[in-house]
Scaffold this motif. Structure first.
Motif, PDB file in Angstrom:
ATOM      1  N   PRO A   1       0.872  -1.106   0.088  1.00 25.22           N
ATOM      2  CA  PRO A   1       0.023  -0.151  -0.038  1.00 25.22           C
ATOM      3  C   PRO A   1       0.821   1.242   0.053  1.00 25.22           C
ATOM      4  CG  PRO A   1      -0.397  -1.363   1.790  1.00 25.22           C
ATOM      5  CD  PRO A   1       0.568  -2.228   1.224  1.00 25.22           C
ATOM      6  N   HIS A   2       0.291   2.467  -0.563  1.00 25.07           N
ATOM      7  CA  HIS A   2       1.025   3.591  -0.754  1.00 25.07           C
ATOM      8  C   HIS A   2       2.544   3.598  -1.493  1.00 25.07           C
ATOM      9  CE1 HIS A   2      -2.156   4.442   2.182  1.00 25.07           C
ATOM     10  NE2 HIS A   2      -1.806   3.622   3.011  1.00 25.07           N
ATOM     11  N   THR A   3       2.574   2.760  -2.232  1.00 24.30           N
ATOM     12  CA  THR A   3       3.856   2.611  -2.963  1.00 24.30           C
ATOM     13  C   THR A   3       3.744   3.509  -4.689  1.00 24.30           C
ATOM     14  OG1 THR A   3       3.857   0.499  -3.624  1.00 24.30           O
ATOM     15  CG2 THR A   3       4.995   0.844  -1.634  1.00 24.30           C
ATOM     16  N   ARG A   4       2.407   3.370  -4.906  1.00 27.32           N
ATOM     17  CA  ARG A   4       2.083   3.773  -6.044  1.00 27.32           C
ATOM     18  C   ARG A   4       1.858   5.269  -6.215  1.00 27.32           C
ATOM     19  NH1 ARG A   4      -1.297  -0.110  -9.855  1.00 27.32           N
ATOM     20  NH2 ARG A   4       0.711  -1.077  -9.640  1.00 27.32           N
ATOM     21  N   ILE A   5       2.343   5.951  -7.390  1.00 25.76           N
ATOM     22  CA  ILE A   5       1.875   7.069  -7.631  1.00 25.76           C
ATOM     23  C   ILE A   5       1.412   7.232  -9.162  1.00 25.76           C
ATOM     24  CG2 ILE A   5       2.921   9.468  -8.096  1.00 25.76           C
ATOM     25  CD1 ILE A   5       5.283   8.868  -6.367  1.00 25.76           C
ATOM     26  N   ASP A   6       0.161   7.580  -9.310  1.00 32.21           N
ATOM     27  CA  ASP A   6      -0.567   7.505 -10.505  1.00 32.21           C
ATOM     28  C   ASP A   6      -0.401   9.035 -11.013  1.00 32.21           C
ATOM     29  OD1 ASP A   6      -2.293   5.225 -10.644  1.00 32.21           O
ATOM     30  OD2 ASP A   6      -3.137   5.796  -8.831  1.00 32.21           O
ATOM     31  N   PHE A   7      -0.250   9.337 -12.354  1.00 33.84           N
ATOM     32  CA  PHE A   7       0.029  10.549 -12.798  1.00 33.84           C
ATOM     33  C   PHE A   7      -0.762  10.722 -14.353  1.00 33.84           C
ATOM     34  CE2 PHE A   7       3.395   7.713 -14.445  1.00 33.84           C
ATOM     35  CZ  PHE A   7       3.375   7.964 -15.683  1.00 33.84           C
ATOM     36  N   GLN A   8      -0.678  11.963 -14.971  1.00 33.09           N
ATOM     37  CA  GLN A   8      -1.398  12.094 -15.862  1.00 33.09           C
ATOM     38  C   GLN A   8      -0.639  13.323 -16.638  1.00 33.09           C
ATOM     39  OE1 GLN A   8      -5.772  12.806 -16.519  1.00 33.09           O
ATOM     40  NE2 GLN A   8      -5.315  14.725 -17.000  1.00 33.09           N
ATOM     41  N   PHE A   9      -0.084  13.139 -17.717  1.00 33.30           N
ATOM     42  CA  PHE A   9       0.842  13.957 -18.377  1.00 33.30           C
ATOM     43  C   PHE A   9       0.013  15.281 -19.128  1.00 33.30           C
ATOM     44  CE2 PHE A   9       4.176  10.860 -18.600  1.00 33.30           C
ATOM     45  CZ  PHE A   9       5.008  11.295 -18.006  1.00 33.30           C
TER      46      PHE A   9
ATOM     47  N   THR B   1       6.968   2.793  -6.318  1.00 28.74           N
ATOM     48  CA  THR B   1       8.287   2.782  -5.829  1.00 28.74           C
ATOM     49  C   THR B   1       8.970   1.386  -5.091  1.00 28.74           C
ATOM     50  OG1 THR B   1       7.869   5.186  -5.035  1.00 28.74           O
ATOM     51  CG2 THR B   1       9.744   4.190  -3.805  1.00 28.74           C
ATOM     52  N   THR B   2      10.131   1.060  -5.603  1.00 31.61           N
ATOM     53  CA  THR B   2      10.723  -0.302  -5.142  1.00 31.61           C
ATOM     54  C   THR B   2      11.775   0.215  -4.060  1.00 31.61           C
ATOM     55  OG1 THR B   2      11.877  -0.203  -7.038  1.00 31.61           O
ATOM     56  CG2 THR B   2      10.110  -1.441  -7.233  1.00 31.61           C
TER      57      THR B   2
END
Length: 125
Positions: free
Chosen positions: A54-62, A95-96
């Protein structure tokens, strides 16, 4: 003189500077990517696998991007009509590895790309 087996890393490959919305910093109406992408893998297949932790993903939109180089005094706009791409302009990174000081992050993107991200030094005041 360099050590045997070491490799020089070029410092000017024309980095890309991009503007993107995230869940925490939306610049426009932002809804995270929901599918694997266009049919037949056009523009690459996006993983739909949930994050490992949980809480390791960052969603984005260019929303825009440009090439920068020390060899020219201006930015060259990235030739992609982001608004016309729909979900193809959206993605995520997981994020790894995050350094203890928060300045270095290793992440894997929705299309399998590995990113090594380093924070710039804050501007001198």
């Amino acid at each position: 003189m360099s050590n045997p087996g070491s490799h020089a890393i070029p410092t000017d490959r024309g980095p890309v500077e991009a503007q993107a919305s995230t869940t925490d910093r939306p610049l426009e109406g932002f809804i995270p990517r929901s599918g694997a992408g266009l049919p037949f893998g056009i523009l690459g297949v996006s993983s739909t696998q949930p994050p490992d932790k949980p809480h390791t993903r960052i969603d984005f939109q260019f929303s825009r991007a440009a090439f920068k180089s020390s060899k020219i005094p201006f930015q060259v706009p990235y030739p992609v009509p982001f608004r016309l791409l729909g979900d193809e302009r959206k993605g995520w990174i997981d994020t790894t590895y995050l350094a203890r000081d928060g300045r270095l992050r290793i992440a894997r993107g929705n299309k399998g790309t590995v990113f090594i991200l380093a924070k710039d030094d804050p501007p001198a005041s």
